[in-house]
Write a protein that holds these residues in place. Structure first.
Motif, PDB file in Angstrom:
ATOM      1  N   VAL A 257       0.837  -1.198   0.000  1.00 25.14           N
ATOM      2  CA  VAL A 257       0.000   0.000   0.000  1.00 25.14           C
ATOM      3  C   VAL A 257       0.873   1.249   0.000  1.00 25.14           C
ATOM      4  N   ARG A 258       0.270   2.334  -0.459  1.00 24.50           N
ATOM      5  CA  ARG A 258       0.918   3.645  -0.436  1.00 24.50           C
ATOM      6  C   ARG A 258       0.210   4.462   0.635  1.00 24.50           C
ATOM      7  N   ILE A 259       0.999   5.150   1.463  1.00 23.24           N
ATOM      8  CA  ILE A 259       0.433   6.024   2.492  1.00 23.24           C
ATOM      9  C   ILE A 259       0.060   7.331   1.810  1.00 23.24           C
ATOM     10  N   ILE A 260      -1.198   7.736   1.951  1.00 28.28           N
ATOM     11  CA  ILE A 260      -1.690   8.902   1.213  1.00 28.28           C
ATOM     12  C   ILE A 260      -1.940  10.124   2.090  1.00 28.28           C
ATOM     13  N   ASP A 261      -1.662   9.989   3.400  1.00 32.79           N
ATOM     14  CA  ASP A 261      -1.928  11.123   4.291  1.00 32.79           C
ATOM     15  C   ASP A 261      -1.010  11.026   5.506  1.00 32.79           C
ATOM     16  N   GLY A 262      -0.638  12.159   6.059  1.00 31.46           N
ATOM     17  CA  GLY A 262       0.172  12.172   7.265  1.00 31.46           C
ATOM     18  C   GLY A 262       1.640  12.421   6.978  1.00 31.46           C
ATOM     19  N   PRO A 263       2.475  12.330   8.013  1.00 35.29           N
ATOM     20  CA  PRO A 263       3.893  12.649   7.848  1.00 35.29           C
ATOM     21  C   PRO A 263       4.649  11.669   6.946  1.00 35.29           C
ATOM     22  N   LEU A 264       4.135  10.462   6.774  1.00 40.52           N
ATOM     23  CA  LEU A 264       4.803   9.471   5.913  1.00 40.52           C
ATOM     24  C   LEU A 264       4.141   9.372   4.538  1.00 40.52           C
ATOM     25  N   GLU A 265       3.498  10.436   4.120  1.00 42.26           N
ATOM     26  CA  GLU A 265       2.815  10.460   2.825  1.00 42.26           C
ATOM     27  C   GLU A 265       3.771  10.050   1.708  1.00 42.26           C
ATOM     28  N   ASP A 266       3.278   9.225   0.778  1.00 41.19           N
ATOM     29  CA  ASP A 266       4.008   8.702  -0.375  1.00 41.19           C
ATOM     30  C   ASP A 266       4.976   7.568  -0.042  1.00 41.19           C
ATOM     31  N   PHE A 267       5.083   7.160   1.219  1.00 41.82           N
ATOM     32  CA  PHE A 267       5.872   5.976   1.553  1.00 41.82           C
ATOM     33  C   PHE A 267       5.083   4.743   1.138  1.00 41.82           C
ATOM     34  N   VAL A 268       5.788   3.674   0.822  1.00 39.69           N
ATOM     35  CA  VAL A 268       5.162   2.411   0.428  1.00 39.69           C
ATOM     36  C   VAL A 268       5.521   1.374   1.480  1.00 39.69           C
ATOM     37  N   GLY A 269       4.533   0.530   1.823  1.00 43.80           N
ATOM     38  CA  GLY A 269       4.791  -0.514   2.809  1.00 43.80           C
ATOM     39  C   GLY A 269       3.889  -1.709   2.578  1.00 43.80           C
ATOM     40  N   VAL A 270       4.031  -2.707   3.444  1.00 41.64           N
ATOM     41  CA  VAL A 270       3.245  -3.934   3.355  1.00 41.64           C
ATOM     42  C   VAL A 270       2.329  -4.001   4.569  1.00 41.64           C
ATOM     43  N   VAL A 271       1.032  -4.314   4.319  1.00 44.99           N
ATOM     44  CA  VAL A 271       0.053  -4.398   5.399  1.00 44.99           C
ATOM     45  C   VAL A 271       0.361  -5.610   6.268  1.00 44.99           C
ATOM     46  N   GLU A 272       0.515  -5.367   7.576  1.00 43.50           N
ATOM     47  CA  GLU A 272       0.828  -6.427   8.526  1.00 43.50           C
ATOM     48  C   GLU A 272      -0.405  -6.834   9.329  1.00 43.50           C
ATOM     49  N   GLU A 273      -1.276  -5.857   9.643  1.00 47.14           N
ATOM     50  CA  GLU A 273      -2.451  -6.127  10.472  1.00 47.14           C
ATOM     51  C   GLU A 273      -3.532  -5.099  10.149  1.00 47.14           C
ATOM     52  N   ILE A 274      -4.811  -5.538  10.180  1.00 44.45           N
ATOM     53  CA  ILE A 274      -5.946  -4.645   9.953  1.00 44.45           C
ATOM     54  C   ILE A 274      -6.955  -4.858  11.070  1.00 44.45           C
TER      55      ILE A 274
ATOM     56  N   SER B  17       9.801   0.561   4.986  1.00 44.08           N
ATOM     57  CA  SER B  17      11.257   0.521   5.028  1.00 44.08           C
ATOM     58  C   SER B  17      11.770   1.949   5.012  1.00 44.08           C
ATOM     59  N   MET B  18      12.406   2.344   6.130  1.00 44.58           N
ATOM     60  CA  MET B  18      12.987   3.686   6.187  1.00 44.58           C
ATOM     61  C   MET B  18      14.324   3.619   6.906  1.00 44.58           C
ATOM     62  N   PHE B  19      15.279   4.357   6.414  1.00 45.83           N
ATOM     63  CA  PHE B  19      16.624   4.392   6.964  1.00 45.83           C
ATOM     64  C   PHE B  19      17.239   2.996   7.029  1.00 45.83           C
ATOM     65  N   GLY B  20      16.901   2.151   6.060  1.00 51.52           N
ATOM     66  CA  GLY B  20      17.483   0.829   5.968  1.00 51.52           C
ATOM     67  C   GLY B  20      16.939  -0.197   6.955  1.00 51.52           C
ATOM     68  N   ARG B  21      15.814   0.109   7.615  1.00 50.35           N
ATOM     69  CA  ARG B  21      15.239  -0.881   8.520  1.00 50.35           C
ATOM     70  C   ARG B  21      13.714  -0.885   8.390  1.00 50.35           C
ATOM     71  N   GLU B  22      13.131  -2.027   8.692  1.00 51.14           N
ATOM     72  CA  GLU B  22      11.683  -2.198   8.623  1.00 51.14           C
ATOM     73  C   GLU B  22      11.051  -1.560   9.863  1.00 51.14           C
ATOM     74  N   THR B  23      10.109  -0.645   9.662  1.00 52.18           N
ATOM     75  CA  THR B  23       9.474   0.057  10.768  1.00 52.18           C
ATOM     76  C   THR B  23       7.964  -0.096  10.679  1.00 52.18           C
ATOM     77  N   PRO B  24       7.312  -0.671  11.719  1.00 50.89           N
ATOM     78  CA  PRO B  24       5.850  -0.755  11.706  1.00 50.89           C
ATOM     79  C   PRO B  24       5.234   0.616  12.014  1.00 50.89           C
ATOM     80  N   VAL B  25       4.204   0.974  11.252  1.00 49.78           N
ATOM     81  CA  VAL B  25       3.537   2.255  11.403  1.00 49.78           C
ATOM     82  C   VAL B  25       2.037   1.993  11.537  1.00 49.78           C
ATOM     83  N   GLU B  26       1.387   2.627  12.523  1.00 42.77           N
ATOM     84  CA  GLU B  26      -0.056   2.490  12.679  1.00 42.77           C
ATOM     85  C   GLU B  26      -0.745   3.684  12.042  1.00 42.77           C
ATOM     86  N   LEU B  27      -1.727   3.396  11.176  1.00 40.09           N
ATOM     87  CA  LEU B  27      -2.442   4.429  10.438  1.00 40.09           C
ATOM     88  C   LEU B  27      -3.937   4.199  10.551  1.00 40.09           C
ATOM     89  N   GLU B  28      -4.720   5.225  10.199  1.00 41.96           N
ATOM     90  CA  GLU B  28      -6.153   5.032  10.020  1.00 41.96           C
ATOM     91  C   GLU B  28      -6.347   4.328   8.685  1.00 41.96           C
TER      92      GLU B  28
END
Length: 175
Positions: free
Chosen positions: A126-143, A155-166
């Motif tokens: 998915v692509r993040i379309i809102d918020g400070p990480l807008e335009d970042f791409v990631g993989v859905v882990e949990e819904i 993936s940011m700064f060379g490491r996998e980071t989980p992000v919680e979004l609406e």
């Protein structure tokens, strides 16, 4: 006045008077023909299962004890009606001026729910379309659709980071 002008306000009540204030406010709005000004009155609750001894029962717990949520068009008349309901101590806000809740607060507090069409699932990119990480791409882990949140691994700064979004902050990437 249109319903589009109505905003959610928080009214402070005596403890235990939330339901009485809500029903009295609805009745007063009907009696004074203010249904188009005082649109909705809510006391948000959650159903909890309690076990006492060997008996279990479902109980309604107020999410915000001592508070009632009122969707209304703010005028001197609606202010007067709400302030003069028995058990009501006033609006939440500085001085005597009530402050309406923002849309984000309304959804976060569970006063209103919005439906989001979920067009991605766990494992999708998915692509993040809102918020400070807008335009970042990631993989859905949990819904969690009930709580309106999705966990995406970015993936940011060379490491996998989980992000919680609406839920509405992510969209599927079309291949």
């Amino acid at each position: 006045m249109a319903e589009s002008e109505a905003k959610w306000y928080v009214v402070h009540t005596y403890s235990g008077y939330e339901n009485k204030v809500a029903t009295d406010l609805k009745t007063t709005a009907e009696n004074r023909n203010l249904q188009d000004m005082i649109i909705d009155v809510k006391v948000p609750v959650e159903i909890v299962t309690e076990t006492v001894g060997d008996k279990t029962k479902e109980v309604e717990n107020k999410l915000f004890p001592g508070y009632v949520f009122v969707k209304m068009v703010y005028t001197d008349e609606t202010w007067y009606v709400v302030r003069n309901i028995r058990g009501c101590t006033g609006f939440v806000g500085p001085g005597s001026k009530p402050v309406p809740l923002t849309d984000a607060e309304v959804y976060r507090m569970g006063v209103e729910t919005r439906s989001v069409k979920l067009n991605y699932s766990v494992g999708d990119s998915v692509r993040i379309i809102d918020g400070p990480l807008e335009d970042f791409v990631g993989v859905v882990e949990e819904i969690d659709a009930d709580k309106d949140y999705v966990r995406v691994v970015v993936s940011m700064f060379g490491r996998e980071t989980p992000v919680e979004l609406e839920l509405a902050q992510a969209e599927p990437i079309e291949d």
